[in-house]
Structure formats: structure tokens, C-alpha cells
Design a protein around this motif. Structure first.
Motif, mmCIF file in Angstrom:
data_model
loop_
_atom_site.group_PDB
_atom_site.id
_atom_site.type_symbol
_atom_site.label_atom_id
_atom_site.label_comp_id
_atom_site.label_asym_id
_atom_site.label_seq_id
_atom_site.Cartn_x
_atom_site.Cartn_y
_atom_site.Cartn_z
ATOM 1 N N ARG A 24 0.756 -1.206 -0.111
ATOM 2 C CA ARG A 24 -0.003 0.092 0.023
ATOM 3 C C ARG A 24 0.962 1.187 -0.150
ATOM 4 N NH1 ARG A 24 -2.596 -1.159 4.300
ATOM 5 N NH2 ARG A 24 -4.307 -2.212 3.129
ATOM 6 N N GLU A 25 1.930 1.173 0.808
ATOM 7 C CA GLU A 25 3.064 2.181 0.742
ATOM 8 C C GLU A 25 3.567 2.563 -0.643
ATOM 9 O OE1 GLU A 25 3.409 4.764 3.045
ATOM 10 O OE2 GLU A 25 1.839 3.815 4.336
ATOM 11 N N ALA A 26 3.744 1.525 -1.227
ATOM 12 C CA ALA A 26 4.500 1.717 -2.546
ATOM 13 C C ALA A 26 3.609 2.093 -3.496
ATOM 14 C CB ALA A 26 4.893 0.180 -2.850
ATOM 15 N N GLU A 27 2.374 1.789 -3.516
ATOM 16 C CA GLU A 27 1.196 2.226 -4.451
ATOM 17 C C GLU A 27 1.010 3.800 -4.095
ATOM 18 O OE1 GLU A 27 -2.072 -0.135 -3.481
ATOM 19 O OE2 GLU A 27 -1.702 -1.680 -5.075
ATOM 20 N N ARG A 28 1.223 4.160 -2.956
ATOM 21 C CA ARG A 28 0.931 5.773 -2.774
ATOM 22 C C ARG A 28 1.966 6.506 -3.103
ATOM 23 N NH1 ARG A 28 -0.835 5.034 3.688
ATOM 24 N NH2 ARG A 28 -3.143 4.603 3.327
ATOM 25 N N ALA A 29 3.370 5.995 -3.120
ATOM 26 C CA ALA A 29 4.490 6.592 -3.534
ATOM 27 C C ALA A 29 4.487 6.560 -5.183
ATOM 28 C CB ALA A 29 5.613 5.656 -3.055
ATOM 29 N N LEU A 30 3.944 5.583 -5.899
ATOM 30 C CA LEU A 30 3.876 5.723 -7.333
ATOM 31 C C LEU A 30 2.891 6.677 -7.612
ATOM 32 C CD1 LEU A 30 3.937 1.794 -7.949
ATOM 33 C CD2 LEU A 30 5.840 3.479 -8.526
ATOM 34 N N ALA A 31 1.652 6.782 -6.954
ATOM 35 C CA ALA A 31 0.623 7.665 -7.274
ATOM 36 C C ALA A 31 0.969 8.987 -7.030
ATOM 37 C CB ALA A 31 -0.578 7.348 -6.686
ATOM 38 N N SER A 32 1.734 9.298 -6.108
ATOM 39 C CA SER A 32 2.203 10.724 -5.699
ATOM 40 C C SER A 32 3.078 11.311 -6.832
ATOM 41 C CB SER A 32 2.854 10.624 -4.359
ATOM 42 O OG SER A 32 4.111 9.954 -4.466
ATOM 43 N N GLY A 33 3.626 10.709 -7.825
ATOM 44 C CA GLY A 33 4.535 11.304 -8.795
ATOM 45 C C GLY A 33 3.827 12.269 -9.660
ATOM 46 N N PRO A 34 4.498 13.215 -10.368
ATOM 47 C CA PRO A 34 3.897 14.141 -11.374
ATOM 48 C C PRO A 34 3.401 13.413 -12.428
ATOM 49 C CG PRO A 34 6.446 13.912 -11.478
ATOM 50 C CD PRO A 34 6.137 13.219 -10.473
ATOM 51 N N GLN A 35 2.020 14.087 -12.823
ATOM 52 C CA GLN A 35 1.733 13.561 -14.031
ATOM 53 C C GLN A 35 1.866 14.111 -15.369
ATOM 54 O OE1 GLN A 35 -2.930 13.928 -13.406
ATOM 55 N NE2 GLN A 35 -2.766 13.624 -11.225
ATOM 56 N N VAL A 36 2.692 15.046 -15.431
ATOM 57 C CA VAL A 36 3.214 15.748 -16.667
ATOM 58 C C VAL A 36 4.620 16.126 -16.150
ATOM 59 C CG1 VAL A 36 0.846 16.651 -17.446
ATOM 60 C CG2 VAL A 36 2.464 18.233 -16.032
ATOM 61 N N ASP A 37 5.413 16.189 -17.378
ATOM 62 C CA ASP A 37 6.797 16.641 -17.158
ATOM 63 C C ASP A 37 7.090 17.982 -17.335
ATOM 64 O OD1 ASP A 37 6.460 17.095 -19.976
ATOM 65 O OD2 ASP A 37 7.700 15.441 -20.653
ATOM 66 N N ASP A 38 8.182 18.503 -17.485
ATOM 67 C CA ASP A 38 8.470 19.973 -17.506
ATOM 68 C C ASP A 38 7.763 20.618 -18.856
ATOM 69 O OD1 ASP A 38 9.689 19.778 -15.076
ATOM 70 O OD2 ASP A 38 11.628 19.535 -15.934
ATOM 71 N N ALA A 42 2.342 14.412 -20.975
ATOM 72 C CA ALA A 42 1.854 13.120 -19.770
ATOM 73 C C ALA A 42 3.259 12.324 -19.654
ATOM 74 C CB ALA A 42 0.658 12.316 -20.278
ATOM 75 N N VAL A 43 3.399 11.773 -18.190
ATOM 76 C CA VAL A 43 4.319 10.866 -17.599
ATOM 77 C C VAL A 43 3.867 9.520 -17.594
ATOM 78 C CG1 VAL A 43 6.002 10.492 -15.769
ATOM 79 C CG2 VAL A 43 5.509 12.967 -16.661
ATOM 80 N N THR A 44 4.595 8.539 -18.106
ATOM 81 C CA THR A 44 4.165 7.197 -17.853
ATOM 82 C C THR A 44 4.077 6.958 -16.307
ATOM 83 O OG1 THR A 44 5.129 6.624 -19.707
ATOM 84 C CG2 THR A 44 4.581 4.954 -18.287
ATOM 85 N N ARG A 45 3.058 6.099 -15.950
ATOM 86 C CA ARG A 45 2.778 6.075 -14.479
ATOM 87 C C ARG A 45 2.718 4.405 -14.264
ATOM 88 N NH1 ARG A 45 -1.481 10.141 -11.801
ATOM 89 N NH2 ARG A 45 0.066 9.532 -10.037
ATOM 90 N N TYR A 46 3.072 4.237 -13.056
ATOM 91 C CA TYR A 46 3.217 2.596 -12.882
ATOM 92 C C TYR A 46 2.410 2.221 -11.389
ATOM 93 C CZ TYR A 46 7.185 3.079 -15.596
ATOM 94 O OH TYR A 46 8.129 3.376 -16.836
ATOM 95 N N ALA A 47 1.733 1.219 -11.609
ATOM 96 C CA ALA A 47 0.928 0.578 -10.511
ATOM 97 C C ALA A 47 1.186 -0.811 -9.968
ATOM 98 C CB ALA A 47 -0.626 0.788 -10.943
#
Length: 224
Positions: A24-38, A42-47
Motif C-alpha cells: 500500500r505504501e509503494a502504491e501511494r509513492a507511485l501515485a504521488s509522482g507528477p502527472q506531466v513533465d516540464d 503526460a508522464v508514464t505512471r506505474y501501479a
């Protein structure tokens, strides 16, 4: 003393809970990343859709030899050991647990309720509140009970930011209904009765369906 098998079962259960908490903590860390780059792309997200695991436990229960007075010593549990003391009565317990932790979406995968609150102004000490309820699949929720509450703590916090020193609960400030039920169109109407509140005060109303909630802010300033 507890049975050694119960000890092993409880230990494995605690280990599985700790493993689930780590996922669960790992999922929260993955979800807290930025959704777009500079550049705004869109940034690739992982689950983590699932996690396979295998746990092997080897426990040795050691009963110490008789004490000098003839009384038998208390059993001792030794994890991951192969030592046998002379004169002791040993018993080994081996256990292997394999399985998969599967991520379950909120609401057990069912469409989650969505509540939209449209508050009106304070007209003559009464503010109209309109509710529209649907779910994440776009379906209207007819006949759905919705609980309404006045969030005093949030109201006081927002009012202080506007210069209101304190916001004691006024007898005349209350919701007309504690629970409303949506009609066939998924809508409901109620009102907030506003007593002699400071003009700069803000009142926060919360509408909830189980753990799902929405809030709206109503100004105590009388407009008519």
C-alpha cells in the motif's frame, strides 16, 4: 501456554499484514509522482496490480530438561534453528504459505458515488442547497439517501482566515434536513438556516454517502 501452531499462524498473519501495508505504501509513492513533465507531456505512471509471495517458516519448540526441583521448564520457541540440547524434548513445525496480494479498486471495483453541491446565497437567513448525485460510471443515483452535516471546525478555520475571531455555534444556524433522498433525476434540495452569524463568516456543509463526501462553502452575509 498457547499452542505452537497458533504461534506460527499468528506470526504468519502479522507478516502478511506487514507485507500488505508495504504494498500500500509503494502504491501511494507511485501515485504521488507528477502527472506531466516540464514540457507538459503526460508522464508514464506505474501501479502494482498484484504481488506474488512465498513464505517459508521453520520453528523448533524446545522443552528444556527437568529443573533441579523436578519441575519441568517452560517450552521455548526457536525460529530457524536446528540445534538440539541434550536432554531436551524438541518438536519442529514447518510451514509454507504462498499466495497473491491483489489490488482492489475503491468500492470493491464498483462505481463510486459522486456528489455535487450547489449552494445559494444567504437570503433572509436561509441558503438553498442543491445536490446532484451520480456515480463514476455516469449513472444517476435515484432514491439515494445523502447525509448532511455542518462542519464546524472547517467553518471556524475558514472564518478565522477572513478575520472572524471566533465562531461559536449559534442556536439559529442549522440544516433543515440531516438526511435527504434524491429524486428520479438524482437531485435533492434542502437549505441551511443561518442565525446571527458574523457577515464575514463562512459555513461549510458536508454531504456524504458512506465514505464518499463533498463540501460546499456558504457565506453568512445576508444578501436580501
Amino acid at each position: 501456554m498457547s499452542d505452537p501452531v497458533d504461534f506460527v499462524d499468528n506470526s504468519i498473519g502479522q507478516l502478511l499484514v506487514a507485507l500488505a501495508d508495504g504494498v500500500r505504501e509503494a502504491e501511494r509513492a507511485l501515485a504521488s509522482g507528477p502527472q506531466v513533465d516540464d514540457s507538459g507531456r503526460a508522464v508514464t505512471r506505474y501501479a502494482l496490480p498484484y504481488l506474488d509471495f512465498s513464505i517459508n517458516v521453520d520453528v523448533e519448540v524446545v522443552n528444556p530438561p527437568a529443573a533441579a526441583a523436578g519441575a519441568r521448564g517452560l517450552p521455548v520457541l526457536r525460529l530457524f534453528t536446528a540445534r538440539n540440547d541434550a536432554g531436551s524434548d524438541n518438536r519442529e513445525i514447518r510451514s509454507s504459505v504462498s499466495g497473491r496480494l491483489v489490488a482492489v479498486p475503491a468500492g470493491d471495483g464498483l462505481p463510486a458515488p459522486r456528489i455535487r453541491i450547489t449552494p445559494g446565497p444567504n437570503i433572509g437567513g436561509k441558503a438553498r442547497i442543491e445536490l446532484a448525485v451520480s456515480n463514476s460510471a455516469g449513472e444517476v443515483l435515484a432514491g439515494q439517501p445523502v447525509e448532511l452535516n455542518l462542519d464546524l471546525k472547517a467553518s471556524e478555520t475558514l472564518s478565522k482566515a477572513r478575520g472572524v475571531a471566533s465562531l461559536p455555534r449559534r442556536d439559529g444556524t442549522r440544516l433543515s434536513d440531516g438526511i435527504v433522498t434524491t429524486d428520479n433525476n438524482g437531485r435533492a434540495v434542502t437549505s441551511l438556516l443561518i442565525g446571527d452569524e458574523p457577515a464575514k463568516a463562512l459555513l461549510v456543509v458536508t454531504a456524504s454517502i458512506g465514505p464518499f463526501a463533498a463540501q460546499a462553502t456558504i457565506s453568512a452575509e445576508v444578501l436580501g
